[in-house]
Design a protein around this motif. Structure first.
Motif, PDB file in Angstrom:
ATOM      1  N   THR A  56       0.844  -1.192   0.000  1.00  0.00           N
ATOM      2  CA  THR A  56       0.000   0.000   0.000  1.00  0.00           C
ATOM      3  C   THR A  56       0.882   1.246   0.000  1.00  0.00           C
ATOM      4  OG1 THR A  56      -0.056   0.148   2.411  1.00  0.00           O
ATOM      5  CG2 THR A  56      -1.725  -1.253   1.345  1.00  0.00           C
ATOM      6  N   ILE A  57       0.262   2.395  -0.207  1.00  0.00           N
ATOM      7  CA  ILE A  57       1.005   3.660  -0.141  1.00  0.00           C
ATOM      8  C   ILE A  57       1.612   3.823   1.245  1.00  0.00           C
ATOM      9  CG2 ILE A  57       0.824   6.178  -0.254  1.00  0.00           C
ATOM     10  CD1 ILE A  57       0.643   4.824  -2.953  1.00  0.00           C
ATOM     11  N   ALA A  58       0.849   3.473   2.273  1.00  0.00           N
ATOM     12  CA  ALA A  58       1.366   3.573   3.636  1.00  0.00           C
ATOM     13  C   ALA A  58       2.586   2.668   3.829  1.00  0.00           C
ATOM     14  CB  ALA A  58       0.275   3.209   4.643  1.00  0.00           C
ATOM     15  N   ASP A  59       2.552   1.452   3.253  1.00  0.00           N
ATOM     16  CA  ASP A  59       3.696   0.532   3.327  1.00  0.00           C
ATOM     17  C   ASP A  59       4.933   1.154   2.685  1.00  0.00           C
ATOM     18  OD1 ASP A  59       2.209  -1.464   4.567  1.00  0.00           O
ATOM     19  OD2 ASP A  59       1.673  -2.439   2.674  1.00  0.00           O
ATOM     20  N   GLN A  60       4.724   1.796   1.533  1.00  0.00           N
ATOM     21  CA  GLN A  60       5.855   2.395   0.819  1.00  0.00           C
ATOM     22  C   GLN A  60       6.436   3.584   1.584  1.00  0.00           C
ATOM     23  OE1 GLN A  60       5.152   2.748  -3.588  1.00  0.00           O
ATOM     24  NE2 GLN A  60       3.182   1.804  -3.088  1.00  0.00           N
ATOM     25  N   VAL A  61       5.567   4.406   2.149  1.00  0.00           N
ATOM     26  CA  VAL A  61       6.041   5.539   2.952  1.00  0.00           C
ATOM     27  C   VAL A  61       6.801   5.021   4.166  1.00  0.00           C
ATOM     28  CG1 VAL A  61       5.345   7.521   4.357  1.00  0.00           C
ATOM     29  CG2 VAL A  61       4.184   7.069   2.186  1.00  0.00           C
ATOM     30  N   PHE A  62       6.235   4.009   4.809  1.00  0.00           N
ATOM     31  CA  PHE A  62       6.886   3.413   5.982  1.00  0.00           C
ATOM     32  C   PHE A  62       8.282   2.926   5.639  1.00  0.00           C
ATOM     33  CE2 PHE A  62       8.063  -0.470   8.210  1.00  0.00           C
ATOM     34  CZ  PHE A  62       8.008  -0.065   9.539  1.00  0.00           C
ATOM     35  N   LYS A  63       8.425   2.190   4.541  1.00  0.00           N
ATOM     36  CA  LYS A  63       9.729   1.620   4.165  1.00  0.00           C
ATOM     37  C   LYS A  63      10.764   2.706   3.895  1.00  0.00           C
ATOM     38  CE  LYS A  63      12.027  -1.777   1.227  1.00  0.00           C
ATOM     39  NZ  LYS A  63      13.278  -1.052   1.381  1.00  0.00           N
ATOM     40  N   GLU A 122      -0.423   6.988   8.949  1.00  0.00           N
ATOM     41  CA  GLU A 122      -0.357   5.562   9.292  1.00  0.00           C
ATOM     42  C   GLU A 122       1.093   5.098   9.416  1.00  0.00           C
ATOM     43  OE1 GLU A 122      -1.503   1.249   7.296  1.00  0.00           O
ATOM     44  OE2 GLU A 122      -2.699   3.016   6.764  1.00  0.00           O
ATOM     45  N   ALA A 123       1.945   5.544   8.501  1.00  0.00           N
ATOM     46  CA  ALA A 123       3.369   5.175   8.558  1.00  0.00           C
ATOM     47  C   ALA A 123       4.017   5.741   9.819  1.00  0.00           C
ATOM     48  CB  ALA A 123       4.091   5.680   7.314  1.00  0.00           C
ATOM     49  N   PHE A 124       3.682   6.977  10.154  1.00  0.00           N
ATOM     50  CA  PHE A 124       4.206   7.593  11.381  1.00  0.00           C
ATOM     51  C   PHE A 124       3.813   6.762  12.607  1.00  0.00           C
ATOM     52  CE2 PHE A 124       5.277  12.349  10.753  1.00  0.00           C
ATOM     53  CZ  PHE A 124       5.976  12.059   9.600  1.00  0.00           C
ATOM     54  N   ARG A 125       2.558   6.327  12.651  1.00  0.00           N
ATOM     55  CA  ARG A 125       2.070   5.559  13.794  1.00  0.00           C
ATOM     56  C   ARG A 125       2.829   4.238  13.924  1.00  0.00           C
ATOM     57  NH1 ARG A 125      -2.846   6.356  12.872  1.00  0.00           N
ATOM     58  NH2 ARG A 125      -3.257   4.538  11.552  1.00  0.00           N
ATOM     59  N   ARG A 126       3.080   3.572  12.794  1.00  0.00           N
ATOM     60  CA  ARG A 126       3.819   2.312  12.824  1.00  0.00           C
ATOM     61  C   ARG A 126       5.252   2.527  13.301  1.00  0.00           C
ATOM     62  NH1 ARG A 126       2.932  -0.194   6.962  1.00  0.00           N
ATOM     63  NH2 ARG A 126       4.517  -1.657   7.744  1.00  0.00           N
TER      64      ARG A 126
END
Length: 247
Positions: free
Chosen positions: A30-37, A72-76
């Motif tokens: 997902t977009i959130a997964d990509q931002v997180f990585k 969402e990425a920030f939260r993770r």
């Protein structure tokens, strides 16, 4: 009796297996997964060092995505202990927690010692050759003084041992827990440290080639325990980046 036979036949027809094909599920990040990585990699490589201020709005604008996946990425990342989110004063990259580093080392050592013991019984000649090839590539990275390449090859070496042991999923568990160690490793990864790691990898490979579980376990213990000595030296040089508080 005829009615009973009819009911039985009907039930048998309903319980017959359905002729449906098996579908292959395609999992896309997902977009959130990509931002997180992206952010996770930048934090672990110290491109985003401790106490760096970072905002949802800035990340959203620079990466061309909406605020929701960034949030969402920030939260993770915060849940993993890499970001501190303070509604009133903003978000910053967390300090390096010595407690988190030691916890990550304990988990990793327990898993990798057992994995190396297992490898001594099951690794093939092809598997040993794959590890030897990774060591040759590490030598090239040291010659080039390419820290990021050496770091990636270091991870690849450890992951390959898990794969060749038939427990590749163990590396997924290790990867989820070793991030706090990685930040310390990036602070120590000069040419001298790379040579130390290389020689320790060679010792691990020698033990695996000799099919000696005790020697392999001792070699991985020595390799992963060097951080206990390094952390005091690194804290003295970069004391503003460390905290004794667990995330």
């Amino acid at each position: 009796m005829k009615r009973a036979r009819h009911v039985t036949t009907s039930v048998q027809k309903k319980s017959a297996p359905l002729p449906l094909p098996q579908l292959r599920q395609q999992v896309q990040p997902t977009i959130a997964d990509q931002v997180f990585k992206v952010l996770h990699d930048r934090i672990l490589s110290l491109e985003l060092p401790p106490e760096t201020k970072i905002s949802e709005a800035e990340v959203s604008a620079k990466m061309g995505v909406s605020r929701q996946p960034v949030r969402e990425a920030f939260r993770r990342l915060a849940n993993l202990g890499f970001l501190q989110i303070r509604p009133q004063s903003g978000t910053t990259v967390s300090l390096i927690s010595e407690e988190a580093v030691l916890r990550a080392r304990f988990i990793r050592l327990a898993l990798e010692m057992h994995t190396c013991r297992t490898a001594c019984h099951v690794i093939s000649d092809e598997g040993l050759h794959a590890l030897s090839n990774l060591i040759d590539q590490q030598k090239e990275a040291i010659t080039e003084n390419n820290r990021s390449r050496f770091h990636a090859l270091d991870d690849a070496f450890h992951r390959e041992i898990c794969v060749q042991s038939g427990v590749g999923y163990v590396w997924d568990v290790i990867s989820e827990n070793k991030g706090h160690m990685d930040r310390v490793r990036m602070l120590t990864l000069d040419r001298s440290s790379q040579n130390y790691a290389l020689n320790e990898h060679i010792a691990i490979l020698d033990a695996l080639s000799a099919r000696s579980p005790d020697a392999a376990a001792d070699a991985i213990d020595k390799h992963l325990s060097r951080i206990l000595v390094q952390i005091d030296e690194i804290k003295a040089e970069n004391h503003n980046w460390f905290t004794d508080i667990a995330p």
